[in-house]
Design a protein around this motif. Structure first.
Motif, PDB file in Angstrom:
ATOM      1  N   ARG A  42      -5.973  45.270 -66.498  1.00  0.00           N
ATOM      2  CA  ARG A  42      -5.534  44.121 -67.092  1.00  0.00           C
ATOM      3  C   ARG A  42      -5.818  42.797 -66.657  1.00  0.00           C
ATOM      4  N   VAL A  43      -6.087  42.373 -65.416  1.00  0.00           N
ATOM      5  CA  VAL A  43      -6.506  41.285 -64.977  1.00  0.00           C
ATOM      6  C   VAL A  43      -8.060  41.003 -65.274  1.00  0.00           C
ATOM      7  N   GLY A  44      -8.600  42.035 -65.172  1.00  0.00           N
ATOM      8  CA  GLY A  44     -10.118  42.095 -65.792  1.00  0.00           C
ATOM      9  C   GLY A  44     -10.357  41.898 -67.329  1.00  0.00           C
ATOM     10  N   LYS A  45      -9.521  42.090 -67.996  1.00  0.00           N
ATOM     11  CA  LYS A  45      -9.373  42.052 -69.547  1.00  0.00           C
ATOM     12  C   LYS A  45      -9.187  40.709 -69.875  1.00  0.00           C
ATOM     13  N   ARG A  46      -8.247  40.000 -68.932  1.00  0.00           N
ATOM     14  CA  ARG A  46      -7.966  38.559 -69.072  1.00  0.00           C
ATOM     15  C   ARG A  46      -9.126  37.552 -68.650  1.00  0.00           C
ATOM     16  N   GLY A  79      -8.611  32.269 -56.190  1.00  0.00           N
ATOM     17  CA  GLY A  79     -10.131  32.365 -56.153  1.00  0.00           C
ATOM     18  C   GLY A  79     -10.269  33.511 -55.712  1.00  0.00           C
ATOM     19  N   ASP A  80     -11.505  33.915 -55.890  1.00  0.00           N
ATOM     20  CA  ASP A  80     -12.260  35.272 -55.797  1.00  0.00           C
ATOM     21  C   ASP A  80     -13.103  35.093 -54.472  1.00  0.00           C
ATOM     22  N   ASP A  81     -12.738  34.547 -53.480  1.00  0.00           N
ATOM     23  CA  ASP A  81     -13.781  34.624 -52.366  1.00  0.00           C
ATOM     24  C   ASP A  81     -13.057  35.617 -51.208  1.00  0.00           C
ATOM     25  N   GLY A  82     -13.789  35.796 -50.235  1.00  0.00           N
ATOM     26  CA  GLY A  82     -13.173  36.741 -49.263  1.00  0.00           C
ATOM     27  C   GLY A  82     -13.519  38.135 -49.475  1.00  0.00           C
ATOM     28  N   ARG A 122     -10.594  44.080 -44.049  1.00  0.00           N
ATOM     29  CA  ARG A 122     -11.629  45.156 -44.389  1.00  0.00           C
ATOM     30  C   ARG A 122     -12.385  45.404 -45.802  1.00  0.00           C
ATOM     31  N   TYR A 123     -11.508  44.687 -46.652  1.00  0.00           N
ATOM     32  CA  TYR A 123     -11.810  45.059 -47.978  1.00  0.00           C
ATOM     33  C   TYR A 123     -12.223  43.885 -48.973  1.00  0.00           C
ATOM     34  N   GLU A 124     -12.945  44.161 -49.986  1.00  0.00           N
ATOM     35  CA  GLU A 124     -13.173  43.185 -50.970  1.00  0.00           C
ATOM     36  C   GLU A 124     -12.073  42.537 -51.874  1.00  0.00           C
ATOM     37  N   ARG A 125     -11.716  41.179 -51.590  1.00  0.00           N
ATOM     38  CA  ARG A 125     -10.940  40.698 -52.584  1.00  0.00           C
ATOM     39  C   ARG A 125     -11.510  40.160 -53.820  1.00  0.00           C
ATOM     40  N   VAL A 126     -11.094  40.925 -55.079  1.00  0.00           N
ATOM     41  CA  VAL A 126     -11.751  40.663 -56.217  1.00  0.00           C
ATOM     42  C   VAL A 126     -10.865  39.804 -57.052  1.00  0.00           C
ATOM     43  N   HIS A 127      -9.796  39.518 -56.638  1.00  0.00           N
ATOM     44  CA  HIS A 127      -8.996  38.490 -57.399  1.00  0.00           C
ATOM     45  C   HIS A 127      -7.687  37.944 -56.721  1.00  0.00           C
ATOM     46  N   ALA A 128      -7.524  36.733 -57.041  1.00  0.00           N
ATOM     47  CA  ALA A 128      -6.229  35.874 -56.562  1.00  0.00           C
ATOM     48  C   ALA A 128      -5.882  35.017 -57.351  1.00  0.00           C
ATOM     49  N   ASP A 129      -4.621  35.002 -57.698  1.00  0.00           N
ATOM     50  CA  ASP A 129      -3.862  34.104 -58.190  1.00  0.00           C
ATOM     51  C   ASP A 129      -2.596  33.652 -57.562  1.00  0.00           C
ATOM     52  N   ASP A 130      -1.675  32.902 -58.312  1.00  0.00           N
ATOM     53  CA  ASP A 130      -0.393  32.423 -57.692  1.00  0.00           C
ATOM     54  C   ASP A 130       0.495  33.811 -57.395  1.00  0.00           C
ATOM     55  N   VAL A 131       0.295  34.682 -58.420  1.00  0.00           N
ATOM     56  CA  VAL A 131       1.393  35.869 -58.111  1.00  0.00           C
ATOM     57  C   VAL A 131       0.768  37.096 -57.176  1.00  0.00           C
ATOM     58  N   ARG A 132      -0.614  37.441 -57.202  1.00  0.00           N
ATOM     59  CA  ARG A 132      -1.103  38.608 -56.559  1.00  0.00           C
ATOM     60  C   ARG A 132      -2.354  38.424 -56.008  1.00  0.00           C
TER      61      ARG A 132
END
Length: 130
Positions: free
Chosen positions: A94-98, A125-128, A47-57
């Motif tokens: 915080r992720v955006g700043k990094r 990755g930032d897909d999805g 349903r929603y835009e995923r704007v960030h994904a890494d090993d943790v979150r």
């Protein structure tokens, strides 16, 4: 971040300092929010835009009012829901700043809310999202 929460410890401290609820409640509220939304991870992805994904979150942008709805389901006060929403927004920033995307994320937060969940599937990755 604790094993129970994909929100970084410094974000929780910052949120507790700004929250209108007792600062000691913030980590518990954020952990309760995680337990409430993570079972809905597949729905979030659809349903929603995923704007960030890494090993943790993974971080999604949900419609404004998302955390109010979760708070209503959980029986939270308005202030408790606001504290949870703030913690998720601060984690996104915080992720955006990094990633040098802070301005983009600040703009997104004007009309949407961040939803941070643990990345249990190891997707990155930032897909999805839509």
């Amino acid at each position: 971040m604790t094993a129970d929460n994909p929100i970084e410890g410094q974000v929780l401290v910052l949120t507790a300092a700004k929250a209108s609820v007792g600062g000691e409640r913030v980590p518990d509220l954020v952990a309760e929010a995680r337990r409430a939304v993570e079972p809905r991870a597949d729905e979030l992805r659809r349903r929603y835009e995923r704007v960030h994904a890494d090993d943790v979150r993974q971080i999604f942008l949900a419609p404004d009012g998302f955390w109010d709805e979760v708070g209503d389901e959980r029986g939270w006060s308005r202030r408790a829901a606001e504290a949870v929403a703030r913690a998720h927004a601060e984690q996104l920033l915080r992720v955006g700043k990094r990633e040098d995307r802070r301005e983009e994320f600040e703009t997104a937060l004007e009309v949407r809310e961040a939803v941070v969940i643990s990345n249990t599937e190891g997707e990155s990755g930032d897909d999805g999202g839509d």
